[in-house]
Design an enzyme around this catalytic site. Structure first.
Site, PDB file in Angstrom:
ATOM      1  N   LYS A  48       0.795  -1.242   0.000  1.00 52.55           N
ATOM      2  CA  LYS A  48       0.000   0.000   0.000  1.00 52.55           C
ATOM      3  C   LYS A  48       0.822   1.284   0.000  1.00 52.55           C
ATOM      4  O   LYS A  48       0.377   2.339   0.420  1.00 52.55           O
ATOM      5  CB  LYS A  48      -1.021   0.033   1.169  1.00 52.55           C
ATOM      6  CG  LYS A  48      -1.846  -1.200   1.344  1.00 52.55           C
ATOM      7  CD  LYS A  48      -2.290  -1.861   0.082  1.00 52.55           C
ATOM      8  CE  LYS A  48      -3.308  -1.084  -0.714  1.00 52.55           C
ATOM      9  NZ  LYS A  48      -3.532  -1.759  -2.052  1.00 52.55           N
ATOM     10  N   HIS A 108       7.006  -7.589  -2.244  1.00 49.76           N
ATOM     11  CA  HIS A 108       6.853  -6.910  -0.947  1.00 49.76           C
ATOM     12  C   HIS A 108       7.836  -7.494   0.068  1.00 49.76           C
ATOM     13  O   HIS A 108       7.681  -7.286   1.273  1.00 49.76           O
ATOM     14  CB  HIS A 108       5.433  -7.079  -0.405  1.00 49.76           C
ATOM     15  CG  HIS A 108       4.379  -6.334  -1.171  1.00 49.76           C
ATOM     16  ND1 HIS A 108       4.539  -5.032  -1.566  1.00 49.76           N
ATOM     17  CD2 HIS A 108       3.147  -6.708  -1.598  1.00 49.76           C
ATOM     18  CE1 HIS A 108       3.438  -4.635  -2.212  1.00 49.76           C
ATOM     19  NE2 HIS A 108       2.589  -5.630  -2.245  1.00 49.76           N
ATOM     20  N   SER A 138      -4.884   2.717   4.137  1.00 50.48           N
ATOM     21  CA  SER A 138      -5.000   2.078   2.829  1.00 50.48           C
ATOM     22  C   SER A 138      -5.054   0.557   3.001  1.00 50.48           C
ATOM     23  O   SER A 138      -5.850  -0.133   2.348  1.00 50.48           O
ATOM     24  CB  SER A 138      -3.809   2.484   1.963  1.00 50.48           C
ATOM     25  OG  SER A 138      -3.918   1.944   0.670  1.00 50.48           O
TER      26      SER A 138
HETATM   27  P1  A3P Z   1      -5.123   4.602  -1.124  1.00 53.90           P
HETATM   28  O1  A3P Z   1      -5.747   3.336  -0.627  1.00 53.90           O
HETATM   29  O2  A3P Z   1      -4.670   5.504  -0.023  1.00 53.90           O
HETATM   30  O3  A3P Z   1      -5.974   5.315  -2.120  1.00 53.90           O
HETATM   31  P2  A3P Z   1      -0.123  -0.337  -3.752  1.00 53.90           P
HETATM   32  O4  A3P Z   1      -0.118  -0.221  -5.232  1.00 53.90           O
HETATM   33  O5  A3P Z   1       1.227  -0.392  -3.135  1.00 53.90           O
HETATM   34  O6  A3P Z   1      -1.035  -1.423  -3.295  1.00 53.90           O
HETATM   35  O7  A3P Z   1      -0.698   1.043  -3.184  1.00 53.90           O
HETATM   36  C1  A3P Z   1      -2.044   1.382  -3.385  1.00 53.90           C
HETATM   37  C2  A3P Z   1      -2.232   2.819  -2.971  1.00 53.90           C
HETATM   38  O8  A3P Z   1      -1.628   3.658  -3.971  1.00 53.90           O
HETATM   39  C3  A3P Z   1      -3.702   3.202  -2.921  1.00 53.90           C
HETATM   40  O9  A3P Z   1      -3.785   4.209  -1.912  1.00 53.90           O
HETATM   41  C4  A3P Z   1      -3.909   3.757  -4.318  1.00 53.90           C
HETATM   42  O10 A3P Z   1      -5.039   4.584  -4.443  1.00 53.90           O
HETATM   43  C5  A3P Z   1      -2.609   4.540  -4.483  1.00 53.90           C
HETATM   44  N1  A3P Z   1      -2.323   4.859  -5.895  1.00 53.90           N
HETATM   45  C6  A3P Z   1      -2.297   4.049  -6.962  1.00 53.90           C
HETATM   46  N2  A3P Z   1      -2.046   4.726  -8.091  1.00 53.90           N
HETATM   47  C7  A3P Z   1      -1.892   6.024  -7.728  1.00 53.90           C
HETATM   48  C8  A3P Z   1      -1.632   7.240  -8.451  1.00 53.90           C
HETATM   49  N3  A3P Z   1      -1.479   7.248  -9.769  1.00 53.90           N
HETATM   50  N4  A3P Z   1      -1.554   8.383  -7.737  1.00 53.90           N
HETATM   51  C9  A3P Z   1      -1.707   8.397  -6.397  1.00 53.90           C
HETATM   52  N5  A3P Z   1      -1.967   7.288  -5.661  1.00 53.90           N
HETATM   53  C10 A3P Z   1      -2.059   6.110  -6.323  1.00 53.90           C
END
Ligand code: A3P
Length: 293
Positions: A48, A108, A138
């Site tokens: 996340k 991860h 998140s």
């Molecule tokens: P939130 O749940 O706070 O919205 P991962 O890819 O490591 O699983 O992380 C997911 C998090 O990154 C989520 O956060 C998601 O919305 C955010 N995310 C993914 N793409 C993004 C982007 N282009 N800009 C900003 N946040 C992004």
């Protein structure tokens, strides 16, 4: 009241002391003996923290900003997830083993569990870290929708598990600190989610420099436009809506949820915030690594 095929939340299992999604533990031997190749690039994060975001950026950079090429498949196929294993889907190692290096590899894994081969081959790595309050929020929402995780319980219950490192991939603090230390003697680009929110183009250029890629200003602008939160939320090849609902159920909470900095302010109570600050202070006392909340 979930249908039977969704009643699929095995308890976490410990692998070499690290709690992980139960299904992932079944493929662990293949993860540990994964054979890296010359030029493989690893994208590593604590869950996340912006894994999907940086993956999309790297894939676009390597394809010179060609958005047709970046739509050739969903992000979990373009950048396979090393530890991934769920019933009825190819595992991360199965997908990776069909490809020739140089490959993009999502992981991860904390430093101490990286397959030896990745270190022996001196693979480059890009690491993204995010402030732990936003990670916590998140992750809590993700546990609900990524139904291969155990039930998260109430926010308070999940909060307690998070600060004890009893969530999938364990302690946030150990993860970010150990990768921070490792960057001193390995070829690692260490990025922060908050910096990407602040100035995405600047961070895209840093990634380009790290990868030795020179691209025109127009292409950098195109990559920027394609990797905004809005663009990625609408892009089915980036937003995980193509993954079976037995793995992620977007009706519970979308994968592309908020994409902001500071969302934790709407979740943590004053008491939880104080407790979290204590946890952070204690865990981060032995590092010069700092975060913006
Ligand atoms: P939130 O749940 O706070 O919205 P991962 O890819 O490591 O699983 O992380 C997911 C998090 O990154 C989520 O956060 C998601 O919305 C955010 N995310 C993914 N793409 C993004 C982007 N282009 N800009 C900003 N946040 C992004």
């Amino acid at each position: 009241n979930r249908p039977p095929d969704m009643a699929n939340r095995p308890p976490l299992r410990l692998v070499s002391g690290l709690p992980v999604v139960g299904h992932f533990a079944e493929n662990w031997e293949n993860v540990q003996c994964f054979q890296a190749g010359d030029g493989d690039l690893i994208i590593d994060t604590y869950p996340k923290s912006g894994t999907t975001w940086i993956s999309e950026i790297v894939d676009l950079i390597l394809h010179n900003g060609d958005t047709e090429k970046s739509k050739r498949g969903p992000i979990y196929e373009r950048v396979p997830f090393l530890e991934f294993a769920v019933p009825d889907m190819p595992t991360g190692t199965e997908i990776l083993n069909t490809r020739k290096p140089p490959r993009l590899i999502k992981s991860h894994l904390p430093v101490q569990l990286l397959p030896a081969s990745l270190l022996e081959k001196n693979c480059k790595a890009i690491y993204v870290a995010r402030n732990p309050k936003d990670v916590l929020v998140s992750y809590y929402n993700f546990y609900h929708m990524a139904v291969v995780h155990p039930e998260p319980g109430t926010f308070e219950e999940f909060f307690q598990k998070f600060i004890k490192g009893q969530v999938s991939f364990g302690s946030w603090a150990d993860h970010v600190k150990d990768w921070w230390k490792m960057r001193q003697h390995r070829d690692i680009l260490y990025l922060f989610y908050e910096d990407m929110i602040e100035d995405l183009k600047r961070e895209i250029r840093r990634v380009m420099k790290f990868l030795g890629k020179e691209l025109s200003e127009d292409i950098v602008e195109k990559i920027h436009q394609s990797t905004t939160f809005k663009a990625m939320k609408e892009n089915h090849m980036a937003n995980y809506t193509t993954i079976p609902s037995t793995v992620m159920d977007h009706t519970i909470s979308p994968f592309m949820r908020k994409g902001t900095h500071g969302d934790w302010k709407g979740y943590l109570t004053v008491a939880q915030n104080e407790l979290f600050d204590e946890y952070y202070k204690k865990e981060m006392a032995d590092t010069d690594l700092t975060f913006r909340f």
